[in-house]
Scaffold this active site. Structure first.
Site, PDB file in Angstrom:
ATOM      1  N   GLN A  65      -6.069 -21.190  52.414  1.00  0.00           N
ATOM      2  CA  GLN A  65      -7.072 -20.536  53.279  1.00  0.00           C
ATOM      3  C   GLN A  65      -7.593 -19.240  52.656  1.00  0.00           C
ATOM      4  O   GLN A  65      -8.793 -19.046  52.520  1.00  0.00           O
ATOM      5  CB  GLN A  65      -6.469 -20.241  54.665  1.00  0.00           C
ATOM      6  CG  GLN A  65      -7.500 -19.719  55.652  1.00  0.00           C
ATOM      7  CD  GLN A  65      -6.909 -18.954  56.829  1.00  0.00           C
ATOM      8  OE1 GLN A  65      -5.721 -18.617  56.830  1.00  0.00           O
ATOM      9  NE2 GLN A  65      -7.719 -18.686  57.824  1.00  0.00           N
ATOM     10  N   TYR A  80       9.687 -18.038  58.252  1.00  0.00           N
ATOM     11  CA  TYR A  80       8.565 -17.434  57.522  1.00  0.00           C
ATOM     12  C   TYR A  80       8.681 -15.905  57.535  1.00  0.00           C
ATOM     13  O   TYR A  80       8.591 -15.247  56.494  1.00  0.00           O
ATOM     14  CB  TYR A  80       7.277 -17.898  58.199  1.00  0.00           C
ATOM     15  CG  TYR A  80       5.990 -17.265  57.756  1.00  0.00           C
ATOM     16  CD1 TYR A  80       5.484 -17.472  56.478  1.00  0.00           C
ATOM     17  CD2 TYR A  80       5.233 -16.492  58.657  1.00  0.00           C
ATOM     18  CE1 TYR A  80       4.262 -16.917  56.102  1.00  0.00           C
ATOM     19  CE2 TYR A  80       4.016 -15.944  58.287  1.00  0.00           C
ATOM     20  CZ  TYR A  80       3.536 -16.148  57.009  1.00  0.00           C
ATOM     21  OH  TYR A  80       2.321 -15.611  56.642  1.00  0.00           O
TER      22      TYR A  80
END
Ligand code: AKB
Length: 316
Positions: free
Chosen positions: A12, A137
């Protein structure tokens, strides 16, 4: 002249950042890399978990800067914890070591609002609270921030980092994050398709428009070394909103657009993250200032997505 390697260049952020870097520094000075499928730039297939493959590319092009964007995001991280640790951490270690051993001058490491956990002030979250992340994460990003600081303190390696809020852009799609809804919703609205949101209507999160995120990244990397006082990672803010507020703004253009809510496991992740961010350190140290707010971001997103779908004559 800088020679820049971008890892995760097809992602992205990577897609847009690589293009911007090529415009700024010249195509010949940018090497894009990812696991597969070449993009429009000088390109190398690279699995960054492979130290020797990374080293070979750094030596081949005499790389002086690495933007290390390859990563697994928060929602996918919960599904694949071991893989996430390897992709997010082993790769960063490889980058740091190759940089240290082979005269790479600067490294960029993307951190995230996921470094914050349940024990924070969620409004105007400060730069340095206790970091107790709630996701695999987030844990990998906190570790990465600390390794960045370690390599700077111990070896003088100029590692710079930003804690990105959710990034919204028309140029590329996010994948596997908790803030992805804020991009998907636009694609649905522009295609006159109603949207089912995986977060509840009132879930406020910090977000940033792609143009601001890319500009912040390059401004941080170009700032004089002495200005960089935060060697873990900088908080930056763009805007904050919840799905209900975003829907209202989109409905100014698409009045019949409807959103339903079906929160899933990502709701819990979002609730452990800040609602807004205190980015005074970034403002003071390298003059950070966002240009887009909710309204101007939505206007620009709709304009570009309409253009894109009309041009491709391919609607979802
Ligand atoms: C995610 O949702 O995982 C990312 C992030 C905020 O780091 N967009």
């Amino acid at each position: 002249m800088s020679k820049i390697l971008v890892t995760g260049a097809n992602g992205q952020l990577g897609t847009v950042l690589t293009k911007k870097l090529a415009e700024k520094y010249g195509e010949e000075n940018i090497i894009a890399s990812d696991l597969n499928s070449a993009n429009n730039h000088q390109f190398e297939i690279l699995d960054v978990t492979d130290f020797n493959a990374l080293k070979k590319i750094v030596l081949k092009y005499k790389i002086t800067q690495i933007y290390h964007l390859a990563a697994i995001l928060s929602a996918n991280g919960e599904k694949y914890p071991l893989n996430t640790w390897d992709i997010n951490m082993k790769t960063f270690f490889n980058v740091l070591e190759v940089a240290r051993l082979h005269q790479v001058e600067k490294v960029f490491f993307p951190s995230s609002i996921a470094v914050f956990g349940n024990n924070i002030e969620r409004i105007n979250t400060p730069q340095s609270p206790n970091l107790t992340p709630s996701t695999v994460y987030g844990i990998s990003k906190v570790a990465g921030e600390n390794w960045a600081k370690y390599y700077f303190d111990k070896y003088g390696l100029d590692v710079r980092s930003i804690r990105y809020p959710g990034v919204i852009g028309h140029q590329s799609l996010p994948g596997g994050g908790t803030t992805d809804y804020a991009v998907d919703i636009f694609h649905k609205a522009v295609n006159n398709v109603n949207f089912e949101c995986f977060l509840s209507a009132e879930t406020t999160l910090p977000m940033i428009y792609m143009d601001d995120a890319i500009r912040a990244t390059i401004e941080l990397m170009e700032a004089p070394k002495n200005n960089i006082k935060v060697r873990t990672s900088y908080n930056i803010a763009g805007m904050s909103f919840n799905p209900k507020q975003l829907t209202k703004v989109i409905q100014k253009t698409y009045s019949t657009f409807k959103v339903s809510y079906k929160p899933d496991f990502r709701q819990q992740i979002a609730e452990s993250w800040p609602m807004s961010i205190d980015d005074n350190n970034a403002k003071q140290d390298w003059n950070w200032a966002p240009k887009y707010n909710l309204e101007t971001m939505a206007e620009d997103m709709i304009h570009h997505l309409k253009e894109k779908y009309e041009k491709e004559n391919c609607f979802i």
